[in-house]
Design an enzyme around this catalytic site. Structure first.
Site, short mmCIF file in Angstrom:
data_model
loop_
_atom_site.label_atom_id
_atom_site.label_comp_id
_atom_site.label_asym_id
_atom_site.label_seq_id
_atom_site.Cartn_x
_atom_site.Cartn_y
_atom_site.Cartn_z
N LEU A 44 0.85 -1.19 0.00
CA LEU A 44 0.00 0.00 0.00
C LEU A 44 0.89 1.24 0.00
CD1 LEU A 44 -2.71 -1.00 2.64
CD2 LEU A 44 -2.77 -1.28 0.15
N CYS A 48 2.78 8.13 -3.96
CA CYS A 48 3.20 9.02 -2.88
C CYS A 48 4.27 8.38 -2.00
CB CYS A 48 1.97 9.39 -2.06
SG CYS A 48 2.34 10.24 -0.54
N GLY A 193 7.33 21.96 -13.34
CA GLY A 193 6.32 21.93 -12.29
C GLY A 193 7.02 21.52 -11.00
N GLU A 214 11.48 24.22 -20.01
CA GLU A 214 10.04 24.32 -19.70
C GLU A 214 9.33 24.98 -20.87
OE1 GLU A 214 7.60 23.56 -17.26
OE2 GLU A 214 6.33 24.65 -18.67
N VAL A 248 10.60 21.36 -26.56
CA VAL A 248 11.48 20.22 -26.87
C VAL A 248 11.10 19.66 -28.24
CG1 VAL A 248 12.10 17.86 -26.19
CG2 VAL A 248 11.92 19.65 -24.45
N HIS A 456 7.98 34.83 19.00
CA HIS A 456 9.25 35.41 18.57
C HIS A 456 10.42 34.63 19.16
CE1 HIS A 456 12.17 38.46 17.46
NE2 HIS A 456 12.67 38.39 18.69
C1 FAD Z 1 8.06 12.72 -7.75
C2 FAD Z 1 6.74 13.07 -7.14
C3 FAD Z 1 6.70 13.82 -5.99
C4 FAD Z 1 5.48 14.15 -5.41
N1 FAD Z 1 5.48 14.90 -4.28
C5 FAD Z 1 4.32 15.25 -3.72
C6 FAD Z 1 4.29 16.00 -2.53
O1 FAD Z 1 5.32 16.37 -1.98
N2 FAD Z 1 3.10 16.30 -1.98
C7 FAD Z 1 1.93 15.90 -2.57
O2 FAD Z 1 0.86 16.19 -2.03
N3 FAD Z 1 1.92 15.18 -3.69
C8 FAD Z 1 3.09 14.84 -4.28
N4 FAD Z 1 3.08 14.08 -5.41
C9 FAD Z 1 1.78 13.64 -5.96
C10 FAD Z 1 1.26 12.42 -5.20
O3 FAD Z 1 2.21 11.39 -5.23
C11 FAD Z 1 -0.05 11.98 -5.80
O4 FAD Z 1 -0.95 13.06 -5.85
C12 FAD Z 1 -0.69 10.86 -4.99
O5 FAD Z 1 0.15 9.75 -4.88
C13 FAD Z 1 -2.02 10.43 -5.62
O6 FAD Z 1 -2.62 9.49 -4.81
P1 FAD Z 1 -3.64 8.42 -5.41
O7 FAD Z 1 -4.03 7.57 -4.26
O8 FAD Z 1 -4.68 9.10 -6.19
O9 FAD Z 1 -2.80 7.58 -6.46
P2 FAD Z 1 -1.47 6.74 -6.35
O10 FAD Z 1 -0.61 7.21 -5.26
O11 FAD Z 1 -0.92 6.68 -7.72
O12 FAD Z 1 -1.99 5.29 -5.92
C14 FAD Z 1 -2.79 4.54 -6.74
C15 FAD Z 1 -2.69 3.08 -6.32
O13 FAD Z 1 -3.65 2.33 -7.06
C16 FAD Z 1 -3.05 1.12 -7.50
N5 FAD Z 1 -3.78 0.69 -8.69
C17 FAD Z 1 -3.82 1.31 -9.89
N6 FAD Z 1 -4.69 0.66 -10.70
C18 FAD Z 1 -5.20 -0.36 -10.00
C19 FAD Z 1 -6.16 -1.36 -10.28
N7 FAD Z 1 -6.81 -1.39 -11.44
N8 FAD Z 1 -6.43 -2.26 -9.31
C20 FAD Z 1 -5.81 -2.21 -8.11
N9 FAD Z 1 -4.91 -1.28 -7.80
C21 FAD Z 1 -4.62 -0.35 -8.73
C22 FAD Z 1 -1.59 1.49 -7.73
O14 FAD Z 1 -0.76 0.35 -7.68
C23 FAD Z 1 -1.34 2.46 -6.58
O15 FAD Z 1 -0.90 1.78 -5.42
C24 FAD Z 1 4.28 13.71 -6.00
C25 FAD Z 1 4.31 12.93 -7.16
C26 FAD Z 1 5.52 12.62 -7.72
C27 FAD Z 1 5.53 11.78 -8.96
#
Ligand code: FAD
Length: 477
Positions: A44, A48, A193, A214, A248, A456
């Site tokens: 899990l 993130c 971004g 960018e 690009v 402070h």
């Molecule tokens: C490099 C990077 C840095 C980031 N830093 C930040 C930050 O500092 N702060 C912040 O708020 N956000 C940050 N983000 C964004 C953040 O990671 C995402 O917004 C967040 O993880 C989204 O959560 P989610 O649960 O929607 O999806 P995800 O975290 O992508 O989780 C989705 C889950 O669903 C599972 N899944 C997919 N399809 C299926 C299926 N059909 N059946 C079963 N399981 C499935 C996947 O395996 C995964 O475990 C960052 C993203 C990146 C790439």
């Protein structure tokens, strides 16, 4: 006979165990609902925890320590020798943090008696007699049904690639770059971004030659324009080659690295070579093969449309997190959407997510933390805008930290004094923004905040001075 998972009808089945999905699961369980959580991997935490927020911030903290060590003599700490970077140990610490929190999630699922299913979840279509079926396919391709009265889609997103490219050992997304065996000597980052900016900042601190390309006219384009301008200046001062308004044209592999050809803001063709290239041009929702097309669910630009309760157009089906259209792809947004959906399913009251109350944090050096309207957005909305700005140069705690770059900018409505937006560039901006979020949530005014006592010496006092600056009455500038 005891009830088995196969004949249980859950109150809610959640597809995806990232921050959106696991938060929804826990909150639904806290409401007393019977919850199933379907995750295709054996862990899990999603993007993130494994390849996003947590590993990047872990590495950025290493970078902060490294930076302090380089300037140790400024703090009277001498003879520490020449620090060396053990990259393998840095990655090991990052991985240990991930493991710890992955186990923490396993514990929470057990604590809340959430039924876990490992496999790829796919909605079979609309509910039959009020019950949805999600087919869960395991790695051997065997499928078993999970039945639930409600379904929450939380499948997240993955990095978009430029056409014709595929990630490998030189063309990187957030996944490959987090597992590099060494700090690259040179790195081209496509996209400025939050993700592109954070990796640029990180690897620059560790000595890489970094070039940013960018497409839009400014970096961190969702931030207030003054923030973009100042962070560009500061990045350039750190030796990062920042190119905005640049398109690009081609990414090719050379014998030992990569070559990126782009058209610069003046229409001239430029060619840059580097050891690696990071493609950070946004994230695509994982909406394929999850059964969306068998339902009334509406999509826009590959993302799912929802109402203020996170409900899709298909009765009983909700969507949360990065797959949702119209909300920023952030972990805290997905998590809150999960809490909203859980409350709606449990028949409890909730507060819908407000687009203008979402903090955005970029953990660069210096950091960016912001919430609410930018100055330009406030003007577009027709407010009589009044702005206050206070530089960290006037804040005593910033001097103690040796971190003077940046400012706090308050965007307010002249008529009632309501604070509409707060934009912070500087030390601990990602922590300081929490005050601003609360202020906006409680519809605070400039006057109220000007008379709110800030301890402070703290960096938070820079907010107090910035509220004062709206009335031309900052104390320390
Ligand atoms: C490099 C990077 C840095 C980031 N830093 C930040 C930050 O500092 N702060 C912040 O708020 N956000 C940050 N983000 C964004 C953040 O990671 C995402 O917004 C967040 O993880 C989204 O959560 P989610 O649960 O929607 O999806 P995800 O975290 O992508 O989780 C989705 C889950 O669903 C599972 N899944 C997919 N399809 C299926 C299926 N059909 N059946 C079963 N399981 C499935 C996947 O395996 C995964 O475990 C960052 C993203 C990146 C790439």
């Amino acid at each position: 006979m005891a009830e088995t998972k196969a004949d249980t009808i859950f109150d809610v089945a959640i597809i995806g165990g990232g921050p959106a999905g696991y938060t929804a699961a826990i909150r639904a369980a806290e409401f007393g609902l019977k919850v199933a959580l379907i995750e295709k991997t054996d862990k899990l935490g999603g993007t993130c925890l494994h390849v996003g927020c947590i590993p990047t911030k872990a590495l950025l903290f290493n970078a902060e320590i490294w930076d302090h060590l380089q300037h140790a003599a400024d703090f009277g700490i001498e003879n520490i020798g020449a620090p060396t970077l053990n990259w393998a140990a840095v990655l090991k610490r990052k991985n240990a943090i991930i493991t710890k929190h992955t186990k923490g999630l396993d514990f929470l699922m057990k604590k809340h008696k959430i039924a876990r299913f490992e496999g790829f979840g796919c909605l079979t279509g609309p509910a039959q007699a009020g019950v949805h079926t999600v087919d869960v396919a395991n790695s051997a391709g065997e499928t078993s049904p999970v039945k639930a009265k409600n379904v929450i889609l939380a499948t997240g997103s993955e990095a978009k690639m430029l056409p014709g490219l595929a990630p490998d050992d030189r063309i990187l997304t957030n996944i490959e770059i987090l597992a590099l065996e060494q700090v690259p000597k040179s790195l081209i980052v496509i996209g400025a971004g939050a993700v592109g900016m954070e990796f640029s900042s990180l690897f620059r601190t560790f000595g890489s030659e970094v070039t940013i390309v960018e497409f839009l006219p400014r970096v961190v384009p969702v931030e207030d324009e003054e923030v973009s301008k100042e962070v560009t200046r500061l990045f350039k001062k750190r030796g990062i080659d920042v190119n905005t308004g640049a398109r690009v044209e081609k990414v090719e592999k050379t014998e030992n690295g990569v070559r990126v050809t782009y058209t610069d803001a003046n229409g001239k063709t430029q060619v840059k070579e580097a050891e690696k290239v990071l493609v950070a041009v946004g994230r695509a929702g994982r909406t394929a093969n999850i059964g969306v097309e068998k339902t009334k669910i509406e999509q826009e630009r590959g993302l799912i449309k929802v109402n203020e309760a996170q409900e899709t157009a298909e009765p009983g089906v909700f969507a949360i997190g990065d797959i949702v259209f119209g909300l920023p792809q952030l972990a805290h947004v997905g998590a809150m959407a999960g809490m909203v959906a859980a409350a709606k399913i449990a028949g409890k009251t909730f507060r819908p997510i407000r687009r203008d109350r979402i903090p955005g944090c970029t953990y660069t050096e210096p950091q960016i933390g912001s919430v609410g309207l930018t100055e330009a957005q406030a003007r577009e909305k027709g407010y009589d805008v009044k702005v206050g700005k206070f530089p960290f140069a006037g804040n005593s705690k910033a001097t103690i930290l040796g971190s003077h770059d940046g400012f706090v900018k308050i965007v307010s409505d002249a008529k009632y004094g309501e604070i509409l937006g707060v934009h912070i560039l500087g030390p601990q901006a990602t922590e300081l923004v929490a005050e601003a979020v609360a202020v906006l949530e409680l519809e605070g005014t400039v006057e109220e905040m000007m008379y709110t006592i800030h301890a402070h010496p703290t960096l938070a006092e820079s907010l107090l001075d910035a509220y004062g600056a709206v009335e031309g009455m900052a104390i320390n500038a």
